[in-house]
Enzyme design. Structure first.
Site, PDB file in Angstrom:
ATOM      1  N   GLN A 313       0.969  -1.277   0.103  1.00 66.75           N
ATOM      2  CA  GLN A 313      -0.020   0.178   0.053  1.00 66.75           C
ATOM      3  C   GLN A 313       0.831   1.176   0.047  1.00 66.75           C
ATOM      4  OE1 GLN A 313      -3.048   0.783  -0.301  1.00 66.75           O
ATOM      5  NE2 GLN A 313      -3.047   2.991   0.326  1.00 66.75           N
ATOM      6  N   GLU A 314       2.021   1.261   0.690  1.00 67.04           N
ATOM      7  CA  GLU A 314       2.718   2.532   0.802  1.00 67.04           C
ATOM      8  C   GLU A 314       3.588   2.760  -0.358  1.00 67.04           C
ATOM      9  OE1 GLU A 314       2.384   4.508   3.044  1.00 67.04           O
ATOM     10  OE2 GLU A 314       2.738   3.916   5.040  1.00 67.04           O
TER      11      GLU A 314
END
Length: 485
Positions: A313-314
Protein backbone atom coordinates in the site's frame (compact mmCIF):
# COMPACT_ATOMS: atom_id res chain seq x y z
CA UNK A 1 -51.57 -79.30 41.44
CA UNK A 2 -50.15 -76.79 43.91
CA UNK A 3 -46.73 -76.93 42.26
CA UNK A 4 -48.30 -76.36 38.82
CA UNK A 5 -50.22 -73.33 40.12
CA UNK A 6 -47.10 -71.87 41.72
CA UNK A 7 -45.19 -72.32 38.47
CA UNK A 8 -47.87 -70.48 36.54
CA UNK A 9 -47.82 -67.66 39.06
CA UNK A 10 -44.03 -67.33 38.77
CA UNK A 11 -44.32 -67.24 34.99
CA UNK A 12 -47.02 -64.60 35.19
CA UNK A 13 -44.88 -62.46 37.50
CA UNK A 14 -41.89 -62.87 35.20
CA UNK A 15 -43.93 -61.89 32.16
CA UNK A 16 -45.37 -58.91 34.02
CA UNK A 17 -41.92 -57.76 35.11
CA UNK A 18 -40.55 -58.19 31.60
CA UNK A 19 -43.44 -56.27 30.09
CA UNK A 20 -43.09 -53.50 32.64
CA UNK A 21 -39.36 -53.23 31.88
CA UNK A 22 -40.05 -52.98 28.16
CA UNK A 23 -42.76 -50.39 28.73
CA UNK A 24 -40.48 -48.30 30.93
CA UNK A 25 -37.72 -48.57 28.34
CA UNK A 26 -40.10 -47.37 25.67
CA UNK A 27 -41.01 -44.39 27.82
CA UNK A 28 -37.37 -43.21 28.03
CA UNK A 29 -37.10 -40.43 25.44
CA UNK A 30 -34.37 -40.49 22.84
CA UNK A 31 -32.06 -37.48 23.36
CA UNK A 32 -32.65 -34.64 20.92
CA UNK A 33 -30.06 -33.61 18.34
CA UNK A 34 -29.13 -30.59 20.45
CA UNK A 35 -28.79 -32.73 23.58
CA UNK A 36 -26.53 -35.18 21.73
CA UNK A 37 -24.30 -32.33 20.56
CA UNK A 38 -23.96 -31.01 24.09
CA UNK A 39 -23.38 -34.48 25.56
CA UNK A 40 -20.69 -35.23 22.97
CA UNK A 41 -19.16 -31.79 23.46
CA UNK A 42 -18.62 -31.43 19.70
CA UNK A 43 -20.51 -29.64 16.93
CA UNK A 44 -19.77 -31.42 13.65
CA UNK A 45 -20.15 -29.11 10.68
CA UNK A 46 -19.68 -29.76 6.98
CA UNK A 47 -18.73 -26.98 4.56
CA UNK A 48 -16.91 -26.15 1.33
CA UNK A 49 -13.28 -25.14 0.89
CA UNK A 50 -13.24 -21.66 -0.63
CA UNK A 51 -12.28 -18.07 0.29
CA UNK A 52 -15.92 -17.20 1.00
CA UNK A 53 -16.63 -20.18 3.26
CA UNK A 54 -13.69 -21.95 4.91
CA UNK A 55 -9.98 -22.48 4.39
CA UNK A 56 -6.80 -22.85 6.40
CA UNK A 57 -3.93 -20.41 6.43
CA UNK A 58 -0.74 -20.36 8.49
CA UNK A 59 -2.68 -19.17 11.52
CA UNK A 60 -5.28 -21.93 11.29
CA UNK A 61 -8.88 -22.09 10.17
CA UNK A 62 -10.63 -19.01 8.79
CA UNK A 63 -13.42 -17.86 6.47
CA UNK A 64 -16.82 -16.21 6.85
CA UNK A 65 -18.76 -19.43 7.44
CA UNK A 66 -16.10 -20.72 9.81
CA UNK A 67 -16.11 -17.54 11.90
CA UNK A 68 -19.90 -17.58 12.20
CA UNK A 69 -20.28 -21.26 13.02
CA UNK A 70 -17.38 -21.04 15.50
CA UNK A 71 -19.35 -18.42 17.39
CA UNK A 72 -22.35 -20.75 17.41
CA UNK A 73 -20.26 -23.60 18.82
CA UNK A 74 -18.89 -21.26 21.48
CA UNK A 75 -22.45 -20.26 22.38
CA UNK A 76 -23.30 -23.94 22.84
CA UNK A 77 -20.18 -24.46 24.93
CA UNK A 78 -18.83 -27.20 22.65
CA UNK A 79 -15.85 -27.72 20.37
CA UNK A 80 -16.17 -27.18 16.63
CA UNK A 81 -15.21 -29.97 14.23
CA UNK A 82 -15.07 -28.98 10.57
CA UNK A 83 -15.39 -31.41 7.67
CA UNK A 84 -15.24 -30.45 4.01
CA UNK A 85 -17.09 -31.91 1.04
CA UNK A 86 -15.75 -32.08 -2.50
CA UNK A 87 -19.14 -31.17 -3.96
CA UNK A 88 -22.68 -30.29 -2.94
CA UNK A 89 -24.12 -33.76 -3.47
CA UNK A 90 -21.53 -35.18 -1.09
CA UNK A 91 -22.25 -32.41 1.40
CA UNK A 92 -25.96 -33.19 1.59
CA UNK A 93 -25.37 -36.95 1.55
CA UNK A 94 -23.05 -36.67 4.54
CA UNK A 95 -25.49 -34.39 6.34
CA UNK A 96 -28.19 -37.05 6.12
CA UNK A 97 -26.13 -39.90 7.57
CA UNK A 98 -26.84 -40.95 11.20
CA UNK A 99 -23.14 -40.76 12.03
CA UNK A 100 -22.47 -37.70 9.89
CA UNK A 101 -22.27 -33.97 10.61
CA UNK A 102 -25.33 -32.31 12.10
CA UNK A 103 -25.01 -28.94 10.37
CA UNK A 104 -24.06 -27.68 6.91
CA UNK A 105 -22.65 -24.14 6.73
CA UNK A 106 -21.52 -23.58 3.17
CA UNK A 107 -23.22 -20.57 1.61
CA UNK A 108 -26.31 -22.62 0.81
CA UNK A 109 -29.55 -21.43 -0.75
CA UNK A 110 -32.73 -23.40 -0.07
CA UNK A 111 -34.23 -25.15 -3.07
CA UNK A 112 -36.89 -27.71 -3.95
CA UNK A 113 -34.14 -30.10 -5.02
CA UNK A 114 -32.79 -30.22 -1.45
CA UNK A 115 -36.17 -30.15 0.29
CA UNK A 116 -36.19 -33.90 0.88
CA UNK A 117 -32.64 -33.88 2.27
CA UNK A 118 -32.47 -30.82 4.47
CA UNK A 119 -34.29 -28.10 6.36
CA UNK A 120 -32.92 -24.59 6.25
CA UNK A 121 -32.31 -21.96 8.90
CA UNK A 122 -33.26 -18.33 9.04
CA UNK A 123 -31.23 -16.24 6.53
CA UNK A 124 -27.93 -14.61 7.44
CA UNK A 125 -26.54 -13.25 4.16
CA UNK A 126 -28.24 -11.78 1.10
CA UNK A 127 -26.60 -12.53 -2.26
CA UNK A 128 -27.36 -12.06 -5.94
CA UNK A 129 -26.83 -14.80 -8.56
CA UNK A 130 -24.70 -13.38 -11.36
CA UNK A 131 -23.82 -14.51 -14.87
CA UNK A 132 -20.06 -14.22 -15.38
CA UNK A 133 -18.25 -13.78 -18.69
CA UNK A 134 -14.71 -12.93 -19.85
CA UNK A 135 -13.85 -9.33 -20.64
CA UNK A 136 -13.36 -8.86 -24.37
CA UNK A 137 -15.86 -11.53 -25.35
CA UNK A 138 -19.51 -11.20 -26.29
CA UNK A 139 -21.53 -10.10 -23.28
CA UNK A 140 -24.99 -11.62 -22.87
CA UNK A 141 -27.58 -9.25 -21.43
CA UNK A 142 -30.49 -11.62 -20.76
CA UNK A 143 -31.46 -15.29 -20.60
CA UNK A 144 -31.75 -15.59 -24.38
CA UNK A 145 -28.12 -14.56 -24.65
CA UNK A 146 -27.10 -17.74 -22.83
CA UNK A 147 -28.18 -19.92 -25.74
CA UNK A 148 -25.24 -21.25 -27.71
CA UNK A 149 -22.72 -20.54 -24.95
CA UNK A 150 -20.48 -23.03 -23.18
CA UNK A 151 -21.72 -22.85 -19.60
CA UNK A 152 -20.63 -24.76 -16.51
CA UNK A 153 -21.98 -24.56 -12.95
CA UNK A 154 -21.57 -26.52 -9.74
CA UNK A 155 -23.48 -29.79 -9.82
CA UNK A 156 -26.50 -29.80 -7.56
CA UNK A 157 -26.32 -26.06 -6.97
CA UNK A 158 -29.16 -23.56 -6.92
CA UNK A 159 -27.59 -22.10 -10.06
CA UNK A 160 -28.14 -25.41 -11.83
CA UNK A 161 -31.78 -25.23 -10.72
CA UNK A 162 -32.04 -21.73 -12.17
CA UNK A 163 -30.67 -22.87 -15.52
CA UNK A 164 -33.05 -25.83 -15.55
CA UNK A 165 -35.97 -23.42 -15.18
CA UNK A 166 -34.61 -21.13 -17.90
CA UNK A 167 -34.25 -24.08 -20.26
CA UNK A 168 -38.02 -24.60 -20.17
CA UNK A 169 -38.46 -21.24 -21.90
CA UNK A 170 -35.22 -21.50 -23.90
CA UNK A 171 -34.92 -25.09 -25.21
CA UNK A 172 -31.64 -24.29 -26.95
CA UNK A 173 -29.93 -23.49 -23.66
CA UNK A 174 -27.26 -26.06 -22.80
CA UNK A 175 -25.08 -26.24 -19.71
CA UNK A 176 -22.86 -28.66 -17.82
CA UNK A 177 -23.04 -29.46 -14.12
CA UNK A 178 -19.71 -30.52 -12.64
CA UNK A 179 -18.92 -32.05 -9.25
CA UNK A 180 -15.17 -31.83 -9.89
CA UNK A 181 -14.87 -28.05 -9.52
CA UNK A 182 -15.39 -25.26 -7.00
CA UNK A 183 -16.35 -21.63 -7.58
CA UNK A 184 -12.66 -20.67 -7.83
CA UNK A 185 -12.22 -23.22 -10.63
CA UNK A 186 -15.24 -21.93 -12.54
CA UNK A 187 -13.97 -18.36 -12.40
CA UNK A 188 -10.52 -19.50 -13.52
CA UNK A 189 -12.06 -21.36 -16.47
CA UNK A 190 -13.92 -18.23 -17.54
CA UNK A 191 -10.80 -16.12 -17.00
CA UNK A 192 -8.73 -18.45 -19.18
CA UNK A 193 -11.41 -18.86 -21.84
CA UNK A 194 -12.07 -22.56 -21.22
CA UNK A 195 -15.78 -21.85 -20.81
CA UNK A 196 -17.89 -18.89 -21.91
CA UNK A 197 -20.03 -18.38 -18.84
CA UNK A 198 -20.73 -19.49 -15.31
CA UNK A 199 -23.09 -18.53 -12.50
CA UNK A 200 -21.86 -17.56 -9.05
CA UNK A 201 -23.29 -15.66 -6.12
CA UNK A 202 -22.25 -12.04 -5.68
CA UNK A 203 -20.36 -12.64 -2.43
CA UNK A 204 -18.25 -15.42 -3.98
CA UNK A 205 -17.40 -13.21 -6.94
CA UNK A 206 -16.47 -10.34 -4.63
CA UNK A 207 -14.05 -12.53 -2.70
CA UNK A 208 -12.46 -14.06 -5.79
CA UNK A 209 -12.53 -11.48 -8.56
CA UNK A 210 -9.18 -9.99 -7.65
CA UNK A 211 -7.54 -13.32 -8.53
CA UNK A 212 -9.23 -13.28 -11.96
CA UNK A 213 -9.06 -9.74 -13.34
CA UNK A 214 -10.57 -10.72 -16.70
CA UNK A 215 -13.94 -11.87 -15.35
CA UNK A 216 -16.91 -9.54 -15.49
CA UNK A 217 -20.58 -9.59 -14.49
CA UNK A 218 -22.78 -9.94 -17.57
CA UNK A 219 -26.05 -9.46 -15.66
CA UNK A 220 -27.82 -10.42 -12.46
CA UNK A 221 -29.92 -13.54 -12.91
CA UNK A 222 -33.07 -13.02 -10.88
CA UNK A 223 -33.67 -11.43 -7.52
CA UNK A 224 -31.44 -11.49 -4.46
CA UNK A 225 -31.51 -14.69 -2.42
CA UNK A 226 -30.75 -15.64 1.14
CA UNK A 227 -27.96 -17.93 2.27
CA UNK A 228 -28.84 -20.27 5.11
CA UNK A 229 -27.48 -23.12 7.18
CA UNK A 230 -28.99 -26.58 6.83
CA UNK A 231 -29.75 -29.56 9.07
CA UNK A 232 -30.82 -33.04 8.01
CA UNK A 233 -34.50 -33.30 7.06
CA UNK A 234 -35.02 -36.20 9.47
CA UNK A 235 -33.64 -34.40 12.53
CA UNK A 236 -35.88 -33.00 15.25
CA UNK A 237 -36.33 -29.26 15.68
CA UNK A 238 -34.02 -28.80 18.66
CA UNK A 239 -30.81 -27.87 16.83
CA UNK A 240 -32.58 -25.87 14.12
CA UNK A 241 -34.44 -23.83 16.73
CA UNK A 242 -31.16 -23.11 18.52
CA UNK A 243 -29.53 -22.10 15.23
CA UNK A 244 -32.36 -19.72 14.38
CA UNK A 245 -32.19 -18.14 17.81
CA UNK A 246 -28.43 -17.67 17.42
CA UNK A 247 -28.71 -16.15 13.94
CA UNK A 248 -31.48 -13.79 15.02
CA UNK A 249 -29.42 -12.71 18.01
CA UNK A 250 -26.33 -12.24 15.82
CA UNK A 251 -28.35 -10.02 13.52
CA UNK A 252 -29.62 -7.86 16.37
CA UNK A 253 -26.36 -7.48 18.30
CA UNK A 254 -24.29 -6.58 15.24
CA UNK A 255 -22.21 -9.77 15.06
CA UNK A 256 -23.36 -10.57 11.53
CA UNK A 257 -22.74 -7.04 10.32
CA UNK A 258 -19.23 -7.04 11.78
CA UNK A 259 -18.44 -10.34 10.07
CA UNK A 260 -19.83 -9.07 6.78
CA UNK A 261 -17.67 -5.98 7.09
CA UNK A 262 -14.63 -8.03 7.98
CA UNK A 263 -14.93 -10.35 4.99
CA UNK A 264 -16.88 -8.33 2.42
CA UNK A 265 -16.64 -4.70 3.51
CA UNK A 266 -13.40 -4.08 1.62
CA UNK A 267 -13.47 -6.54 -1.27
CA UNK A 268 -14.40 -4.07 -3.99
CA UNK A 269 -11.51 -1.67 -3.47
CA UNK A 270 -9.43 -3.06 -6.34
CA UNK A 271 -10.50 -2.38 -9.88
CA UNK A 272 -9.25 -4.24 -12.92
CA UNK A 273 -5.99 -2.27 -13.17
CA UNK A 274 -5.26 -2.63 -9.46
CA UNK A 275 -5.94 -6.34 -9.49
CA UNK A 276 -3.83 -6.94 -12.59
CA UNK A 277 -0.94 -4.87 -11.24
CA UNK A 278 -0.99 -6.54 -7.84
CA UNK A 279 -1.00 -9.97 -9.47
CA UNK A 280 2.12 -9.02 -11.42
CA UNK A 281 3.92 -7.59 -8.42
CA UNK A 282 3.05 -10.62 -6.32
CA UNK A 283 5.23 -12.65 -8.65
CA UNK A 284 7.85 -10.12 -9.67
CA UNK A 285 8.50 -7.98 -6.59
CA UNK A 286 7.42 -9.77 -3.42
CA UNK A 287 10.00 -12.61 -3.66
CA UNK A 288 12.83 -10.06 -3.32
CA UNK A 289 11.61 -8.85 0.07
CA UNK A 290 9.65 -11.78 1.48
CA UNK A 291 12.58 -12.94 3.63
CA UNK A 292 12.81 -9.50 5.26
CA UNK A 293 9.07 -9.45 5.99
CA UNK A 294 9.27 -12.92 7.53
CA UNK A 295 12.36 -12.19 9.61
CA UNK A 296 10.88 -8.95 10.94
CA UNK A 297 7.61 -10.75 11.63
CA UNK A 298 9.33 -13.04 14.13
CA UNK A 299 10.98 -10.15 15.94
CA UNK A 300 7.95 -7.87 16.17
CA UNK A 301 5.35 -10.65 16.52
CA UNK A 302 3.17 -9.46 13.66
CA UNK A 303 1.94 -11.45 10.66
CA UNK A 304 4.45 -11.01 7.82
CA UNK A 305 1.62 -10.88 5.30
CA UNK A 306 0.15 -7.87 7.07
CA UNK A 307 3.55 -6.16 6.93
CA UNK A 308 3.78 -7.02 3.24
CA UNK A 309 0.29 -5.61 2.65
CA UNK A 310 1.28 -2.36 4.39
CA UNK A 311 4.44 -2.21 2.30
CA UNK A 312 2.49 -2.69 -0.91
CA UNK A 313 0.00 0.00 0.00
CA UNK A 314 2.82 2.39 0.84
CA UNK A 315 5.21 1.84 -2.06
CA UNK A 316 4.01 -1.07 -4.21
CA UNK A 317 7.15 -2.82 -2.91
CA UNK A 318 9.49 -0.22 -4.41
CA UNK A 319 12.39 0.39 -1.99
CA UNK A 320 13.72 3.61 -3.55
CA UNK A 321 10.49 5.53 -3.98
CA UNK A 322 10.17 9.07 -2.56
CA UNK A 323 6.94 11.04 -2.25
CA UNK A 324 6.43 14.79 -2.69
CA UNK A 325 6.14 15.14 1.08
CA UNK A 326 9.53 13.57 1.72
CA UNK A 327 8.55 10.13 2.99
CA UNK A 328 10.81 7.47 1.52
CA UNK A 329 11.44 3.80 1.11
CA UNK A 330 9.50 0.58 0.91
CA UNK A 331 7.47 1.42 4.04
CA UNK A 332 7.43 5.16 3.25
CA UNK A 333 8.82 6.39 6.56
CA UNK A 334 9.17 10.04 7.50
CA UNK A 335 12.61 11.19 8.61
CA UNK A 336 11.28 11.68 12.13
CA UNK A 337 9.74 8.20 12.35
CA UNK A 338 12.85 6.60 10.88
CA UNK A 339 15.07 8.23 13.51
CA UNK A 340 12.70 7.21 16.32
CA UNK A 341 12.70 3.61 15.09
CA UNK A 342 16.47 3.42 14.64
CA UNK A 343 16.47 3.45 10.83
CA UNK A 344 19.62 5.05 9.44
CA UNK A 345 18.88 4.44 5.75
CA UNK A 346 15.24 4.63 4.68
CA UNK A 347 16.11 3.32 1.22
CA UNK A 348 17.45 0.05 2.64
CA UNK A 349 14.45 -2.32 2.28
CA UNK A 350 15.45 -4.41 5.29
CA UNK A 351 15.77 -1.37 7.56
CA UNK A 352 12.59 0.16 6.16
CA UNK A 353 10.56 -3.00 6.85
CA UNK A 354 12.00 -3.26 10.35
CA UNK A 355 11.25 0.40 11.06
CA UNK A 356 7.73 0.21 9.66
CA UNK A 357 6.92 -2.91 11.65
CA UNK A 358 8.31 -1.46 14.85
CA UNK A 359 6.34 1.74 14.37
CA UNK A 360 3.14 -0.17 13.63
CA UNK A 361 3.48 -2.15 16.86
CA UNK A 362 4.22 1.03 18.85
CA UNK A 363 1.03 2.58 17.48
CA UNK A 364 -0.94 -0.59 18.17
CA UNK A 365 0.32 -0.85 21.75
CA UNK A 366 -0.78 2.74 22.40
CA UNK A 367 -4.41 1.98 21.57
CA UNK A 368 -6.97 1.82 24.35
CA UNK A 369 -7.16 -1.62 25.96
CA UNK A 370 -10.90 -1.71 25.30
CA UNK A 371 -10.26 -2.16 21.57
CA UNK A 372 -10.06 -5.88 20.82
CA UNK A 373 -9.04 -7.87 17.77
CA UNK A 374 -9.61 -7.88 14.89
CA UNK A 375 -10.69 -4.24 15.22
CA UNK A 376 -7.47 -3.43 17.07
CA UNK A 377 -5.43 -4.16 13.95
CA UNK A 378 -7.66 -1.98 11.73
CA UNK A 379 -7.50 0.85 14.28
CA UNK A 380 -3.71 0.55 14.39
CA UNK A 381 -3.53 0.79 10.60
CA UNK A 382 -5.70 3.90 10.64
CA UNK A 383 -3.55 5.50 13.34
CA UNK A 384 -0.42 4.49 11.39
CA UNK A 385 -1.83 6.49 8.49
CA UNK A 386 -3.58 9.50 10.02
CA UNK A 387 -2.15 9.65 13.54
CA UNK A 388 -3.43 8.48 16.91
CA UNK A 389 -4.87 11.88 17.81
CA UNK A 390 -7.19 12.06 14.81
CA UNK A 391 -8.24 8.46 15.38
CA UNK A 392 -9.23 9.36 18.93
CA UNK A 393 -11.22 12.29 17.57
CA UNK A 394 -13.13 9.90 15.30
CA UNK A 395 -13.79 7.58 18.25
CA UNK A 396 -15.13 10.53 20.22
CA UNK A 397 -17.46 11.45 17.36
CA UNK A 398 -18.64 7.84 17.16
CA UNK A 399 -19.49 7.85 20.84
CA UNK A 400 -21.42 11.12 20.48
CA UNK A 401 -23.43 9.58 17.66
CA UNK A 402 -24.35 6.56 19.76
CA UNK A 403 -21.97 4.26 17.89
CA UNK A 404 -19.38 1.89 19.31
CA UNK A 405 -15.99 3.66 19.55
CA UNK A 406 -14.25 0.28 19.76
CA UNK A 407 -15.59 -1.11 16.47
CA UNK A 408 -13.95 -0.25 13.16
CA UNK A 409 -17.28 -0.62 11.37
CA UNK A 410 -18.59 2.38 13.32
CA UNK A 411 -15.46 4.52 13.63
CA UNK A 412 -14.65 4.38 9.91
CA UNK A 413 -17.95 6.17 9.31
CA UNK A 414 -16.74 9.05 11.46
CA UNK A 415 -13.23 9.50 10.04
CA UNK A 416 -14.33 11.31 6.84
CA UNK A 417 -16.09 13.88 9.03
CA UNK A 418 -12.68 15.10 10.19
CA UNK A 419 -12.36 16.95 6.88
CA UNK A 420 -15.66 18.83 7.44
CA UNK A 421 -15.51 22.03 9.48
CA UNK A 422 -18.83 21.42 11.21
CA UNK A 423 -17.26 18.31 12.73
CA UNK A 424 -13.53 18.90 13.06
CA UNK A 425 -14.14 22.25 14.75
CA UNK A 426 -15.52 20.27 17.68
CA UNK A 427 -12.55 17.91 17.98
CA UNK A 428 -9.31 18.12 19.92
CA UNK A 429 -6.90 17.65 17.02
CA UNK A 430 -8.86 19.45 14.30
CA UNK A 431 -8.80 18.92 10.56
CA UNK A 432 -7.59 15.70 8.94
CA UNK A 433 -8.02 14.05 5.56
CA UNK A 434 -10.19 11.48 7.28
CA UNK A 435 -11.17 9.64 4.13
CA UNK A 436 -7.58 8.57 3.52
CA UNK A 437 -7.23 6.16 6.49
CA UNK A 438 -10.53 4.51 5.51
CA UNK A 439 -9.16 3.72 2.05
CA UNK A 440 -5.75 2.90 3.50
CA UNK A 441 -7.22 0.25 5.79
CA UNK A 442 -9.55 -1.15 3.12
CA UNK A 443 -6.71 -1.55 0.63
CA UNK A 444 -4.42 -3.23 3.13
CA UNK A 445 -7.16 -5.60 4.23
CA UNK A 446 -7.71 -6.61 0.61
CA UNK A 447 -4.01 -7.14 -0.06
CA UNK A 448 -3.76 -9.08 3.19
CA UNK A 449 -6.71 -11.30 2.18
CA UNK A 450 -5.02 -12.14 -1.11
CA UNK A 451 -1.68 -12.86 0.54
CA UNK A 452 -3.42 -15.06 3.11
CA UNK A 453 -5.11 -17.06 0.38
CA UNK A 454 -2.07 -17.55 -1.87
CA UNK A 455 0.21 -18.48 1.04
CA UNK A 456 -1.89 -21.37 2.28
CA UNK A 457 0.28 -24.33 3.33
CA UNK A 458 -0.41 -26.22 0.11
CA UNK A 459 0.90 -23.24 -1.90
CA UNK A 460 3.89 -22.51 0.32
CA UNK A 461 7.02 -21.52 -1.54
CA UNK A 462 5.38 -21.13 -4.91
CA UNK A 463 5.41 -17.35 -4.81
CA UNK A 464 9.11 -17.22 -4.02
CA UNK A 465 9.87 -19.80 -6.70
CA UNK A 466 7.82 -17.96 -9.27
CA UNK A 467 5.59 -20.99 -9.81
CA UNK A 468 2.42 -19.62 -8.28
CA UNK A 469 -0.28 -19.17 -10.90
CA UNK A 470 -1.85 -15.79 -10.38
CA UNK A 471 -4.87 -15.69 -12.69
CA UNK A 472 -5.02 -12.80 -15.09
CA UNK A 473 -1.27 -12.61 -15.63
CA UNK A 474 0.03 -13.91 -18.94
CA UNK A 475 3.56 -15.13 -18.30
CA UNK A 476 4.44 -14.62 -21.94
CA UNK A 477 3.45 -10.97 -21.82
CA UNK A 478 6.16 -8.47 -20.86
CA UNK A 479 5.54 -6.83 -17.52
CA UNK A 480 4.00 -3.40 -17.82
CA UNK A 481 5.69 -0.48 -16.13
CA UNK A 482 4.01 0.48 -12.88
CA UNK A 483 3.24 4.13 -12.21
CA UNK A 484 5.94 5.85 -10.21
CA UNK A 485 4.89 7.11 -6.81
Amino acid sequence: MFAHTAFRQRCARWLFATGLFLMLGACVEKPSTLERVKEDGVLRVITRNSPATYFQDRNGETGFEYELVKRFADDLGVKLQIETADNLDELFDQLGKPSGPVLAAAGLVSSERRGAQARFSHPYLEVTPQVIYRNGRSRPTNAKGLVGKKIMVLKGSSHADQLAELKKQNPGLEYEESDAVEVVDLLRMVDEGQIDLTLVDSNELAMNQVYFPNVRVAFDLGDTRDQRWAVAAGDDNSLLNEINEFLDKSQKNGTLQRLKDRYYGHVDVLGYVGAYTFAQHLQQRLPKYEKHFKATSKVEQVDWRLLAAIGYQESMWQPEVTSKTGVRGLMMLTQRTAQAMGVSNRLDPKQSIQGGAKYFMVVKDQLDDSIKEPDRTWFALAAYNVGSGHLEDARTLAKREGLNPNKWLDVKKMLPRLSQKQWYSKTKYGYARGGEPVHFVANIRRYYDILTWVTQPQLEGQVAEGNLHVPGVNKDKPAEQSPQM
